[in-house]
Design a protein around this motif. Structure first.
Motif, PDB file in Angstrom:
ATOM      1  N   ALA A 179       1.100  -1.348   0.056  1.00 20.96           N
ATOM      2  CA  ALA A 179       0.131   0.105   0.041  1.00 20.96           C
ATOM      3  C   ALA A 179       0.618   1.280   0.064  1.00 20.96           C
ATOM      4  N   TYR A 180       2.038   1.396   0.698  1.00 16.47           N
ATOM      5  CA  TYR A 180       3.181   2.590   0.571  1.00 16.47           C
ATOM      6  C   TYR A 180       3.277   2.861  -0.392  1.00 16.47           C
ATOM      7  N   ILE A 181       3.749   1.503  -1.212  1.00 11.48           N
ATOM      8  CA  ILE A 181       4.777   1.043  -2.534  1.00 11.48           C
ATOM      9  C   ILE A 181       3.089   2.300  -3.864  1.00 11.48           C
ATOM     10  N   GLU A 182       2.559   1.564  -3.179  1.00 18.17           N
ATOM     11  CA  GLU A 182       1.892   2.078  -4.552  1.00 18.17           C
ATOM     12  C   GLU A 182       1.459   3.573  -4.817  1.00 18.17           C
ATOM     13  N   GLU A 183       0.378   3.990  -2.849  1.00 18.36           N
ATOM     14  CA  GLU A 183       0.372   5.553  -2.423  1.00 18.36           C
ATOM     15  C   GLU A 183       1.509   6.018  -2.654  1.00 18.36           C
ATOM     16  N   VAL A 184       2.276   6.329  -1.399  1.00 20.07           N
ATOM     17  CA  VAL A 184       3.500   6.441  -1.383  1.00 20.07           C
ATOM     18  C   VAL A 184       4.271   7.479  -2.127  1.00 20.07           C
ATOM     19  N   LEU A 185       4.978   6.051  -3.297  1.00 18.00           N
ATOM     20  CA  LEU A 185       5.832   5.704  -4.344  1.00 18.00           C
ATOM     21  C   LEU A 185       5.031   5.535  -5.589  1.00 18.00           C
ATOM     22  N   GLU A 186       4.032   5.633  -5.461  1.00 11.98           N
ATOM     23  CA  GLU A 186       3.187   5.823  -7.162  1.00 11.98           C
ATOM     24  C   GLU A 186       3.682   5.274  -7.953  1.00 11.98           C
ATOM     25  N   ILE A 187       3.996   3.564  -7.427  1.00 11.07           N
ATOM     26  CA  ILE A 187       4.445   2.321  -8.921  1.00 11.07           C
ATOM     27  C   ILE A 187       3.545   1.688  -7.912  1.00 11.07           C
ATOM     28  N   GLU A 188       2.739   0.609  -9.372  1.00 17.90           N
ATOM     29  CA  GLU A 188       1.809   0.307  -9.524  1.00 17.90           C
ATOM     30  C   GLU A 188       1.569  -1.357  -9.165  1.00 17.90           C
ATOM     31  N   VAL A 189       1.256  -2.157  -8.600  1.00 17.61           N
ATOM     32  CA  VAL A 189       1.574  -3.283  -8.111  1.00 17.61           C
ATOM     33  C   VAL A 189       0.320  -3.797  -8.373  1.00 17.61           C
TER      34      VAL A 189
END
Length: 197
Positions: free
Chosen positions: A187-197
């Protein structure tokens, strides 16, 4: 992002060996035996992609893991292992410092600490490095399955206080045994770093 398409790209000892890619990189830092390799295996749903050792101080290279040609996870050498010579410790410290100071693709360093123990002086020093190169501190508290819920809350408060975490900082309790923290991490990867998982 396809987690079935992951591989160890290179184990580097100097910057000439870093991958020639422009993928965003997330690096994992922490003391020896805190569980970096086990965490990477859990996040990537692998049993032994990252080599796990019962003996601390075994990761003596910077290991780059390519995830679906989208991003890299970077496993930094552990620090604070007493039985390693001063020369070896300095070599590892220089290796980590060079990566942190020169790698443009680096978008976050994540500090791993053992949820059962108060962070060490080395952890506090590493967090200073992280604050110097990243917008926020992100801390993963490993081995949280070994604590009761009340113990975990108490220990997390201790970690937050010792590392002076605040506002924008993130702390994620994590267990490689039961998977606690995996969803929060992505969730952190997607929301903060804006990397789609």
């Amino acid at each position: 992002m396809n987690l079935n398409n992951v591989s160890l790209t290179v184990s580097a000892v100097d910057m000439k060996q870093y991958p020639k890619t422009n993928f965003k990189e997330i690096a994992f830092a922490g003391r020896s035996n805190v569980g970096k390799s086990s965490l990477i295996n859990k996040l990537l749903n692998r049993k032994s992609l990252a080599r796990v050792s019962s003996k601390p101080g075994k990761t003596a290279t910077i290991n780059f893991y390519n995830i679906d040609n989208t991003m890299n996870f970077v496993d930094l050498p552990g620090y604070g292992y007493a039985k390693v010579s001063k020369a070896e410790k300095k070599k590892w410290a220089d290796m980590i410092e060079t990566y942190l100071n020169t790698r443009e693709q680096l978008c976050q360093v994540i500090l791993l600490v053992d949820s059962r123990h108060t962070p060490t002086e080395n952890d506090i020093t590493m967090l200073r490095y992280i604050r110097a190169c990243c917008e926020r501190a992100v801390v993963i508290a490993t081995k949280c399955d070994k604590l009761s819920a009340s113990q975990l809350n108490e220990h997390l408060s201790d970690i937050i206080k010792t590392l002076s975490l605040s506002g924008d900082d993130i702390i994620i309790p994590f267990s490689t045994v039961n998977g606690t923290g995996v969803e929060e991490f992505y969730a952190y990867i997607e929301e903060v770093l804006e990397i789609e998982v």
